[in-house]
Design a protein around this motif. Structure first.
Motif, short mmCIF file in Angstrom:
data_model
loop_
_atom_site.label_atom_id
_atom_site.label_comp_id
_atom_site.label_asym_id
_atom_site.label_seq_id
_atom_site.Cartn_x
_atom_site.Cartn_y
_atom_site.Cartn_z
N ARG A 62 0.87 -1.29 -0.02
CA ARG A 62 0.01 -0.02 0.12
C ARG A 62 0.88 1.34 -0.22
N SER A 63 1.99 1.38 0.64
CA SER A 63 3.19 2.51 0.82
C SER A 63 3.44 2.67 -0.49
N ALA A 64 3.75 1.77 -1.40
CA ALA A 64 4.60 1.80 -2.49
C ALA A 64 3.46 2.34 -3.70
N GLU A 65 2.38 1.81 -3.42
CA GLU A 65 1.22 2.45 -4.47
C GLU A 65 0.90 4.13 -4.30
N THR A 66 0.97 4.36 -2.85
CA THR A 66 0.83 5.85 -2.76
C THR A 66 1.91 6.83 -3.25
N ILE A 67 3.01 6.23 -3.26
CA ILE A 67 4.21 6.96 -3.66
C ILE A 67 4.32 7.20 -5.04
N ARG A 68 3.77 5.91 -5.70
CA ARG A 68 3.84 6.18 -7.21
C ARG A 68 2.76 7.18 -7.81
N GLN A 69 1.58 7.34 -6.96
CA GLN A 69 0.63 8.22 -7.33
C GLN A 69 1.24 9.67 -7.02
N ASP A 70 1.94 9.87 -5.97
CA ASP A 70 2.66 11.22 -5.87
C ASP A 70 3.66 11.43 -6.84
N ILE A 71 4.18 10.56 -7.35
CA ILE A 71 5.26 11.04 -8.46
C ILE A 71 4.54 11.25 -9.47
N ALA A 72 3.47 10.62 -9.63
CA ALA A 72 2.71 11.10 -11.11
C ALA A 72 1.94 12.22 -10.95
N SER A 73 1.67 12.66 -9.65
CA SER A 73 0.89 14.21 -9.61
C SER A 73 2.13 15.09 -9.71
N LEU A 74 3.13 14.81 -9.31
CA LEU A 74 4.22 15.78 -9.41
C LEU A 74 4.44 16.05 -10.96
N GLN A 75 4.58 15.25 -11.55
CA GLN A 75 4.94 15.52 -13.10
C GLN A 75 3.84 16.74 -13.67
N LYS A 76 2.69 16.77 -13.14
CA LYS A 76 1.98 17.55 -13.64
C LYS A 76 1.88 19.12 -12.78
N ARG A 77 2.82 19.28 -11.95
CA ARG A 77 2.61 20.45 -11.39
C ARG A 77 3.37 21.67 -11.95
N TYR A 78 3.00 22.91 -11.72
CA TYR A 78 3.52 24.36 -12.66
C TYR A 78 3.49 25.33 -11.61
N ALA A 79 3.99 26.39 -11.96
CA ALA A 79 4.26 27.69 -11.12
C ALA A 79 3.96 28.70 -12.14
N VAL A 80 3.28 29.84 -11.69
CA VAL A 80 3.31 31.20 -12.31
C VAL A 80 4.23 32.02 -11.86
N ILE A 81 4.99 32.55 -12.94
CA ILE A 81 6.05 33.44 -12.27
C ILE A 81 5.73 34.92 -12.79
N GLN A 82 5.56 35.80 -12.11
CA GLN A 82 5.18 37.20 -12.37
C GLN A 82 6.50 37.74 -13.27
N PRO A 83 6.03 38.77 -14.16
CA PRO A 83 6.87 39.59 -15.04
C PRO A 83 8.02 39.95 -14.43
N GLY A 84 7.77 40.63 -13.02
CA GLY A 84 8.97 41.45 -12.32
C GLY A 84 9.69 40.48 -11.41
N GLU A 85 9.43 39.23 -11.47
CA GLU A 85 10.12 38.20 -10.39
C GLU A 85 11.60 38.28 -10.40
N ARG A 86 12.21 38.20 -9.40
CA ARG A 86 13.38 38.55 -9.19
C ARG A 86 14.00 37.32 -8.32
N CYS A 87 15.47 37.14 -8.66
CA CYS A 87 16.23 36.09 -7.87
C CYS A 87 16.30 36.31 -6.38
N TYR A 88 16.03 35.41 -5.41
CA TYR A 88 16.01 35.57 -4.15
C TYR A 88 17.43 35.96 -3.75
N ILE A 89 18.61 35.61 -4.27
CA ILE A 89 19.80 35.86 -4.22
C ILE A 89 20.59 37.01 -4.46
#
Length: 1006
Positions: free
Chosen positions: A878-905
């Motif tokens: 059961r634990s292995a199945e849960t991990i596979r599902q998490d990995i699949a969902s990570l491949q579909k994640r995205y992030a929105v970057i604002q035009p003026g976003e700057r490097c935090y360093i």
């Protein structure tokens, strides 16, 4: 007018500054080796005649001085001069006769005058038969009182009351005696405040059978000096009196008796009862015109020096002297002779005139008595004679300046003890400088040694006296007394010793001398090298003398036990006092050579040489006394030296003493303990070696391997009962202070236990060495299953080894008993063994029914384990199945970057170059992130090295042709594994400071 200084002698002090009652001090006589005085030429003369300057011309007829008060009668008959020698500038003129009434009696020349020793009262007689009294110390000059009651009496001599009594005061003279020209004695008392003199006059005695003149008289009583009142009560004082008088017929009388006190407590009167009570003693010589003279000591008792030396009350008792035609008669004046019924003149002596060269036909000679001399005035010649031996000491001639000048007489101040000579125009003082200078020499010549020591003024002089005394005692055969005196002198040591030996080998006297001489070498801490050596040599000689004396006494049949005991006590006192000056070995050799064992031991005891005494008693097998000496020892070496012999004979007592001395090193006692153990063969109900070693290893905490191994060896060999041995071994295992194992040698212990067959102990040592297999095998070899089982449980941290040990025990039990029940019992004791592991060791003919229950239990246990494993597998799926599902969902994640976003360093726009964005919304340029990650301390070393390698591969890809894509992916996995601002690496750095390595930490101080 004044009297102020000595004429023509400018080097002498003026009379104002002259201390007349304390002559200048002197360094004393210089003694030669024979004890005689060697007077150097520059020594101050003993006697000097010095003229006193008078600043006015005088014509003197009479002169008297008492207590530094000078009274002078001048020619013309009516004038006296009074001068206080303490204030000589003031001169008082006193007229004897004043007024018409007095002048009607006429003014006669002063025939004689008498002053009391204190200078308070003056009595004078004139040529016309009158007598006058003058209060000599009145503040202002007063007219003398006429004494009509003395009319018709021609006074020749006066005896004043003793100066130490209270009868003579300014208001009364007290009872005084006057002698007349007709041979009568009258008692007289004068009251100066009355015009006629008051008081009384009465005749109390007359010379028998003749009426010769009373030329001298003196009286004293029991209260006259401390020497005469010693031991007498106040009620007895003033009861006895002595009267001494001389007559012109050549007789000297001596009265002694008691008189009754007055009812008012005053001085009792003589009365005729005193003189008639008992016939006087007397001495008769050819007729003599001179009178009795008394030494100043009769009026004033001399005081000893502050140091207690230079004075003897007997030698310096009051003295009387009488110058007769036969010679100079003199002697002490005391009451002792009268009380004892002894002739009062028994101690008197007559110095013939030839001894001092008296001129023939001299009739008017006068005499004075000083402390130790008799001063004689004969014509114009003054001589001094020693009253100790009659020698003529000094002679001089009075310088007469003119034919009109003549010598009148000599007088003494009895209180100030000064002596004077006067002529018709001059006054001289006879100055005595250090009168005791020659006294010691004279006494030494007379062999009056004790008195000579008193008057010897320097240590050198006293040494000469002591040498002479010792020589005299030696001549008289008083050898011991001579030896004691010799020891206090500087006489050569060898000379004294030879003298004592030459007179007959006086061993006793030699012993006395050597013993006393030991004290003359100085204090031990301050002695020099020669003194230390001398003291040691003298002490050694004394040891030889004592031993010879004791042997001689014990060999002589006439010797008493008290005499022997006395010498033994003297020996003990000697060694106790001088033990620090003696060489021990020399004394031991001397006493041993004489066979004096008692003295040998007493010396060893005195010097606290307990080691020597211990050796002495050990050699004589006196163990009780040897143990007494051992208990007094403080040196450990002595305990080690005698350990073997004492443990062989008195082991228990010896161990008791050892246990009371915690400073001993048990290693030094090991030879004695081993010898003792060998002697008893290890077969004793109470092994003293074990008792001592157990005490030092437990109570004292001794960890010395030699001591521990000795105890182990003795315990192993002592008995087959291993109880004590095992207790020792377990005690060693229980000591938590050691980190390197037990204090004893394990290999040695194992070897000894194997040699003596101590199985349990051997097994214990195997276990201590970690050799559990050998321990179990040894226990099983000797069929000790319980011991083997205890060993099998030993390695608690190694289950594999425990299991192996249990299998070994089980195999042994099964093979030995062949029974399934024993095997099953072992199976129950060990939770590591399974029934299937035991089955290979069971016999082939064993029925399964015998252990069916155990097999069923094992099967049920296996079934439970299978169920548990099945459940764990389902959970993992059961634990292995849960991990596979998490990995699949990570491949579909995205992030929105604002035009003026700057490097935090770097804070530059993010889209200018490659970047990373994390789920936490933090975004960084790829190169900025790589740099931050490399600088971070959160990476492991291999990760830092790998980043450096990947960066190099990417840069050199064009040259090497490497797979850039793969290198970038791997670099991204390492660098972008987590956010550098909020990831785990940041959490791990929470204990680091805010400042970097180069930041000044001190700036953060509050």
């Amino acid at each position: 007018m004044s009297l102020d200084e000595y004429v023509d002698d400018s080097f002498l002090p003026s009379i104002q500054n002259l201390h007349l009652n304390s002559p200048p001090a002197s360094n004393g006589p210089a003694f030669t080796s024979t004890g005689l005085t060697a007077a150097p030429s520059e020594m101050t003369p003993l006697f000097q005649l010095l003229r006193v300057a008078l600043q006015f011309p005088v014509q003197i007829t009479h002169l008297r001085i008492a207590s530094n008060l000078l009274l002078m009668a001048l020619a013309g008959g009516n004038k006296l001069l009074r001068i206080d020698l303490g204030n000589p500038e003031r001169v008082d003129d006193i007229e004897i006769v004043q007024g018409a009434k007095d002048k009607g009696r006429g003014v006669g020349e002063v025939r004689d005058m008498w002053v009391d020793p204190s200078g308070t009262h003056l009595l004078l007689a004139t040529t016309n038969g009158e007598a006058y009294y003058l209060p000599a110390r009145s503040p202002t000059p007063v007219r003398p009182r006429h004494l009509p009651k003395l009319k018709g009496l021609t006074i020749m001599s006066v005896a004043w009351p003793p100066s130490t009594t209270s009868t003579s005061t300014s208001s009364t003279t007290g009872p005084l005696l006057v002698g007349t020209s007709t041979g009568t004695i009258h008692e007289l008392s004068i009251q100066p405040e009355k015009k006629d003199g008051g008081g009384y006059v009465k005749q109390v005695w007359r010379t028998p059978n003749d009426e010769s003149s009373i030329t001298g008289i003196f009286y004293t009583n029991t209260n006259a000096s401390p020497a005469t009142t010693r031991g007498r009560t106040p009620a007895q004082k003033d009861e006895e009196r002595v009267v001494t008088l001389t007559t012109a017929s050549g007789k000297i009388f001596h009265f002694a008796g008691k008189i009754s006190k007055t009812s008012n407590g005053g001085s009792p009167s003589f009365g005729t009862e005193f003189f008639d009570a008992k016939a006087p003693s007397y001495q008769e010589f050819p007729p003599s015109p001179t009178g009795l003279q008394i030494s100043p000591l009769a009026y004033t008792t001399p005081k000893p020096r502050d140091d207690g030396e230079g004075y003897d009350a007997t030698l310096e008792a009051p003295h009387i002297a009488w110058l007769t035609t036969s010679g100079l008669f003199h002697g002490p004046l005391t009451l002792r002779a009268a009380r004892a019924g002894v002739e009062p003149f028994a101690e008197h002596a007559l110095i013939p005139s030839s001894a001092w060269h008296a001129p023939e036909g001299q009739k008017n000679a006068q005499i004075l008595v000083s402390r130790f001399h008799l001063i004689i005035l004969s014509g114009a010649t003054v001589k001094a004679i020693s009253r100790l031996d009659g020698r003529l000491i000094w002679t001089t001639t009075v310088p007469i300046s003119s034919a009109k000048e003549s010598v009148l007489g000599v007088i003494a101040d009895p209180v100030a003890q000064t002596y004077w000579l006067y002529t018709t125009t001059s006054i001289y003082e006879i100055v005595i400088t250090d009168e005791t200078r020659d006294v010691s020499t004279t006494l030494l010549t007379q062999k009056r040694f004790e008195l000579a020591k008193i008057y010897a003024s320097t240590p050198t002089q006293r040494d000469v006296v002591n040498i002479a005394l010792a020589d005299d005692l030696l001549t008289q055969g008083e050898y011991n007394a001579a030896a004691e005196v010799y020891a206090t002198t500087s006489k050569d040591f060898d000379e004294v010793c030879l003298a004592l030996i030459d007179v007959g080998e006086q061993i006793d006297a030699l012993r006395v001398y050597l013993r006393a001489k030991m004290d003359t070498f100085g204090v031990a801490k301050k002695r020099s090298g020669p003194e230390i050596m001398g003291r040691c040599m003298v002490g050694t000689w004394l040891v030889e003398v004592y031993m010879a004396k004791l042997n001689a006494l014990e060999d002589a049949s006439s010797s008493s036990a008290e005499e022997v005991e006395s010498i033994k006590n003297e020996w003990k006192d000697f060694i106790n006092r001088y033990k620090g000056d003696l060489d021990r070995k020399t004394v031991y050799d001397l006493t041993t050579s004489h066979g004096r064992n008692e003295e040998l031991l007493s010396f060893a005891t005195a010097v606290e040489d307990w080691s020597f005494i211990l050796k002495y008693w050990v050699e004589r097998s006196d163990w009780s006394k040897a143990l007494q000496m051992l208990s007094k020892q403080t040196e450990p070496e002595v305990f080690y030296k005698y350990a073997t012999v004492l443990m062989s004979h008195v082991p228990s007592e010896t161990v008791d003493i050892w246990m009371r001395n915690a400073n001993l090193n048990p290693r030094g006692l090991v030879p004695g303990l081993l010898a003792y153990n060998a002697k008893i063969g290890g077969r004793s109900t109470r092994n003293e070696a074990v008792r001592y070693l157990t005490y030092v290893t437990t109570t004292l905490g001794n960890t010395d391997a030699a001591v521990q191994n000795t105890l182990l060896g003795i315990l192993v060999a002592a008995s087959a009962d291993e109880t004590a041995l095992l207790q020792y071994l377990r005690r060693q295992d229980g000591d938590k202070t050691t980190t390197s194992g037990p204090y004893y040698d394990l290999n040695l212990g194992l070897r000894l236990c194997l040699q003596y067959g101590r199985v349990a102990s051997c097994v214990h040592i195997y276990s201590s060495l970690g050799r559990y297999v050998q321990a179990a095998e040894l226990a099983l070899k000797h069929n000790d299953v319980d011991l083997a089982i205890s060993i099998a449980d030993g390695p608690t941290d190694d289950d594999t080894l425990r299991k192996k040990l249990w299998l070994t025990v089980a195999k042994h039990v099964v093979k030995k008993d062949g029974g399934i029940k024993t095997a099953m019992g072992i199976l129950k004791k060990c939770d590591l063994l399974k029934v299937e592991e035991m089955m290979p060791y069971l016999p082939d003919f064993v029925l399964i029914d015998d252990f069916k229950e155990e097999i069923c239990n094992a099967l049920e246990d296996y079934s439970r384990q299978i169920d548990r494993l099945s459940k764990d597998m389902d959970t993992s799926t059961r634990s292995a199945e849960t991990i596979r599902q998490d990995i699949a969902s990570l491949q579909k994640r995205y992030a929105v970057i604002q035009p003026g976003e700057r490097c935090y360093i770097c804070q530059y726009p993010l889209l200018t170059r490659q970047f990373y964005i994390f789920p936490c919304s933090h975004c960084f340029h790829g190169d900025c992130l790589t740099t931050r990650v490399v600088q971070s301390s959160g990476l492991r070393r291999w990760q830092q090295r790998r980043i450096t390698e990947l960066q190099a591969d990417i840069q050199n890809a064009g040259v090497t042709g490497g797979d850039v894509r793969k290198a970038k992916d791997e670099l991204g996995e390492i660098v972008a594994g987590e956010c550098v601002l909020c990831g785990d690496a940041v959490v791990r750095k929470i204990d680091e400071g805010f400042g970097g390595d180069a930041e000044d930490v001190a700036s953060w101080a509050i």
